[in-house]
Design an enzyme around this catalytic site. Structure first.
Site, PDB file in Angstrom:
ATOM      1  N   SER A  50     -58.112 -19.966  26.705  1.00 40.92           N
ATOM      2  CA  SER A  50     -58.148 -20.790  27.919  1.00 40.92           C
ATOM      3  C   SER A  50     -56.863 -20.754  28.736  1.00 40.92           C
ATOM      4  CB  SER A  50     -58.439 -22.242  27.551  1.00 40.92           C
ATOM      5  OG  SER A  50     -59.663 -22.317  26.881  1.00 40.92           O
TER       6      SER A  50
ATOM      7  N   GLU B 125       0.805  -1.219   0.000  1.00 40.80           N
ATOM      8  CA  GLU B 125       0.000   0.000   0.000  1.00 40.80           C
ATOM      9  C   GLU B 125       0.837   1.269   0.000  1.00 40.80           C
ATOM     10  OE1 GLU B 125      -3.357   0.331  -0.207  1.00 40.80           O
ATOM     11  OE2 GLU B 125      -3.505  -1.838  -0.531  1.00 40.80           O
TER      12      GLU B 125
END
Lengths: 137, 750
Positions: free
Chosen positions: B442, B163
């Protein structure tokens, strides 16, 4: 000679009886048959001795994840909360311990005494007395 | 004059830039996501665990199989022994060093646990916990920070070779690169290339991605300023932590620290030369050179990096030859985006928001230790998806009509083990477990029956209830006349059978006799915090609750009346492993031990002989699970809530638009529940019997005391003093029989 021997024997027996009175039976027996739980309970106990209550609670909760129905561990956790003066929690944890205590009369006794202490601290003298009565049953 | 003004303006601008650069670089701490972990798997002798489950856990931790697991992160599995080299890990109660363990199994449990090196027995240890996701900063950036000292030379060398080979000598910019950039721009191409590491860092840090000449100018100035203030090592370290190195679903992989883990399942210190070269090579285009998706490209790029390193004298020809033919060595498990279990993670996030600022959660790198049990979570996800597919096919329902949710908790402490928010568990969408507010039908009934059983002078499990037609008149509402599911009335039914068969009429009448307010109060004591309207229809569950709320309610039943607020978090640690907060277990006895014991017995009857009896198709006999089915009007909701000795689980199945599902609680949700529990090897449900409860043998036909003389009997628990006093006619101890048996004894024959 025989007299001395028999006196010594009596003394030993009396000493044994006395020591039995000082430590309650459930505290003499190991908290569990599982070495992992014993190790955690030992760690918790030394943390309690050093007032490291949060650490003690963490170890006991970890032990309870292994043996969630161990009434002794619930009792120890109640004692940690008592040490922290968190009386409502201490009382509820002692009740939880009692729900698993089954026939361990000594442990029940200790739990009710602890509950009585919590109630007294919270100013509930009637409740404390009721708990004390239960501890004697 | 103009020149002077221009100079002044430029100077002012420089001061401004300088300020920006310094403030941001120094003030900048990388925003680190909160990391969320599952519960660590505890290992000790006697632990119920199959070797396969241990291996599955190791795979989730991305341990690799190796005949001789000499390095942390490796394991072997031969015969009945798993040998595993665990990573070091810092838990709430301290650090646990890396070590190699031998774990022996027999009959579904650990029988020996030893330290491989010393041969000593180990009482208790744990694996590192499975990471289950993160709470991420903006753009879902994830990273693991590293210090330059940790970074192997091979990474730094490769980075500089590829780089910015002049890095140690320039002042932040490379004049030749810039000249080249200007040239391309003048010739009409876009501005590109020619960036030093410093410039790249400036670009990522301070600037927007557009490519203009002003931006390039700013970039150059800022790079120069950065180099003026900071040394090369600071800049390099920041660069290594900043760069983008790939994508994992919606999670962005930043920095070499995380990239080493993500691609190689190693810490950065353990990177080998060829792996360093690959990562550096990927910087040019992390997607284009993704080694998992484009291995050939990635390999070529890596070898190019290696060759360049050799050309610049950073490695020798021999070193190059030693690695150039090696494979990519990328780990297979690529990760699952932000989280594999988004529904559980969402619950964790909500719980954390009560105690932490959102910004801190997304930036401080907190470590969150949760209660998620990956084994349970996997079973819950699997059962829901599979059963819904099967049901739709078997019943010729339109595909994807059904949705569902599952909540699983411990029955013994307050920990939530699994949350499934829909049949596609990886999908981060509507979280039905937490947010679907549905009628519970229920599932409300246990609150009625528990209220009744708390009054032993009036109600026991055998008290006859009236199941004949009921019309309830209440001022301000229409007359209410509930019906049973089978559209029939059943006359007089024992209390426990009215619950077992989920009769609406007798349940409603019971609830009305007790008072709706009192039943609602019981629901609150069970942990339902939401307000419920004090109407009669509330008794039959016309209230809306989420599956998580239902789980809380049934959890209090499962614990024998001890309310414990369900939680998903155990502990929080700071980024560097210091304890920050613990969420302790809190219990409160809100329901008496005896009525709680009785209601569990009644709910066990629901499974043994009531609406949930088909659960026996899934569970081995002897589990004695307790549970309740729930079905709402027009079959919109199918519920099942229940518990075994060790777990509570709630399943909801329905349709997001409230369409008819053609399912009842037992044909839908219950089958998911059963399928899931069967996978988990549930413990039998044997609640401890309170002191003031006695068991009495009862004649089923009459509900009176029975003995050997009766053929159809059942042993039932009663609060002391509440059991029927009368003896059934069939009993040999009944008065008539007593005389007869005395006579028989005297005569000496039947």
């Amino acid at each position: 000679m025989r007299l001395i021997f028999s006196r010594a024997l009596i003394a030993i027996v009396v000493a044994g009886l006395l020591s039995a009175c000082v430590t309650t039976p459930f505290e003499e027996s190991p908290v569990s048959g599982n070495p992992a739980v014993i190790a955690l309970a030992d760690t918790a106990r030394s943390d309690i001795a050093e007032y490291r209550y949060a650490q003690a609670a963490a170890s006991l909760e970890r032990a309870l994840r292994i043996e969630p129905r161990n009434a002794r561990l619930w009792h120890e956790l109640a004692r940690v909360r008592l040490g922290q003066e968190d009386y409502p929690q201490a009382e509820n944890l002692a009740k939880r311990s009692n729900s698993y205590a089954m026939n361990d009369g000594a442990l029940r006794h200790a739990n009710w005494k602890l509950i009585a202490e919590c109630r007294r601290e919270l100013g509930d003298l009637v409740g404390a007395e009721a708990a004390l009565q239960k501890s004697k049953k | 004059m103009t020149l002077l003004l221009l100079m002044l303006a430029l100077a002012g601008y420089l001061v401004y830039l300088d300020h920006t650069v310094r403030q941001q670089f120094e003030g900048r701490r990388f925003a680190l996501p909160a990391r969320v972990y599952a519960r660590p798997l505890e290992l000790f002798v006697g632990k119920k665990l199959e070797p396969g489950q241990l291996v599955a856990e190791l795979k989730m931790l991305r341990y690799s199989a190796n005949d001789d697991p000499t390095r942390p992160g490796q394991y072997s599995y031969k015969g009945h022994t798993v040998s595993v080299h665990v990573h070091d890990f810092t838990f709430w109660d301290g650090a646990q060093p890396a070590r190699r363990l031998s774990v022996n199994f027999s009959r579904g449990a650990i029988t020996a646990l030893t330290d491989f090196q010393t041969g000593r027995n180990i009482d208790l240890t744990r694996l590192d916990p499975v990471p289950i996701g993160g709470i991420y900063p903006a753009h879902n950036e994830d990273r693991v920070l590293v210090r330059l000292e940790q970074v192997p030379n091979s990474v730094v060398d490769a980075l500089i070779a590829i780089e910015d080979h002049n890095f140690y000598n320039h002042w932040g910019i490379d004049p030749r690169g810039i000249a080249r950039a200007f040239y391309t721009m003048v010739t009409g191409q876009r501005v590109q290339g020619g960036s030093t590491l410093t410039q790249q860092l400036v670009k990522n840090f301070y600037l927007t991605p557009e490519r203009t000449i002003t931006r390039k100018f700013n970039e150059i100035l800022m790079a120069l300023l950065l180099e003026l203030h900071y040394d090369k090592r600071d800049i390099l370290e920041t660069y290594i932590n900043e760069v983008y190195l790939g994508q994992d679903g919606n999670r962005a992989i930043h920095g070499f620290g995380l990239a080493s883990r993500f691609y190689f399942n190693r810490s950065i210190e353990q990177l080998e030369l060829h792996q360093s070269a690959l990562l550096v090579g990927m910087l040019k285009g992390p997607t284009y050179f993704d080694p998992r998706r484009h291995p050939k490209r990635a390999l070529e790029r890596r070898n190019l990096v290696l060759a360049e390193m050799q050309r610049q004298g950073l490695i020798t020809q021999m070193e190059l030859d030693a690695v150039r033919y090696r494979g990519l060595d990328v780990s297979d498990n690529p990760g699952v985006g932000a989280s594999a279990h988004p529904a559980f993670l969402e619950l964790v996030h909500r719980q954390l928001r009560r105690d932490y600022f959102e910004d801190d959660l997304r930036s401080e790198g907190l470590q969150i230790f949760t209660t998620l049990d990956p084994i349970v979570q996997a079973a819950a996800e699997h059962s829901l998806s599979r059963r819904l597919d099967q049901i739709e096919r078997a019943r010729r329902l339109p595909a994807d009509l059904l949705e569902g949710a599952v909540v699983v908790t411990s029955a013994l402490n307050n920990e939530i083990h699994a949350i499934v928010g829909g049949r596609r568990p990886r999908f981060e969408g509507f979280n039905r477990a937490l947010d679907a507010e549905r009628q519970i039908g229920s599932l409300m009934k246990p609150a009625i029956y528990l209220t009744a059983l708390s009054k032993p002078d009036r109600y026991t499990l055998v008290t006859p209830l009236d199941d004949s037609k009921l019309v309830w008149k209440e001022a301000g509402t229409d007359d209410w006349s509930p019906e049973n599911y089978d559209k029939e009335f059943h006359g007089e039914v024992p209390l426990r059978m009215a619950l077992a068969n989920s009769y609406n009429v007798s349940s409603a009448r019971l609830g009305l006799a007790l008072g709706v307010d009192e039943v609602i109060e019981t629901a609150h004591l069970l942990g339902v915090e939401r307000e419920m309207p004090p109407f009669a229809s509330t008794l039959l569950g016309t209230v809306n609750l989420t599956p998580l709320e239902v789980a809380q309610m049934y959890h209090t039943l499962a614990t024998g009346g001890f309310h414990m607020r369900l939680g998903a978090i155990r502990e929080v640690l700071t980024a560097d492993g210091k304890p920050l907060q613990r969420y302790p277990l809190k219990v409160e006895q809100t329901i008496g031990a005896a009525p709680a014991y009785l209601i569990t017995a009644a709910l066990q009857d629901v499974v043994r002989e009531g609406t949930a009896r088909r659960l026996s198709q899934y569970l081995p006999p002897g589990i004695n699970a307790a549970g309740k089915t729930g079905t709402t009007d027009e079959l919109r909701d199918s519920w099942f809530a229940g518990y075994t000795g060790d777990r509570v689980a709630v399943v909801w199945v329905g349709n997001d638009e409230n369409k008819n599902t053609r399912l009842t609680g037992s044909s839908g949700a219950m089958t998911v529940w059963g399928d899931m529990m069967a996978q988990l090897g549930p413990e039998p449900l044997v609640p401890p019997q309170p002191e003031n409860v006695e068991r009495v043998r009862i004649d089923v036909a009459t509900g009176l005391r029975a003995d050997e003389g009766c053929s159809d009997t059942v042993e039932l628990p009663f609060i002391q003093g509440s059991a029927p006093e009368k003896t059934a006619p069939c009993a040999s101890q009944s008065t008539g029989k007593k005389i007869r048996s005395w006579f028989q004894r005297v005569i000496g024959k039947d």
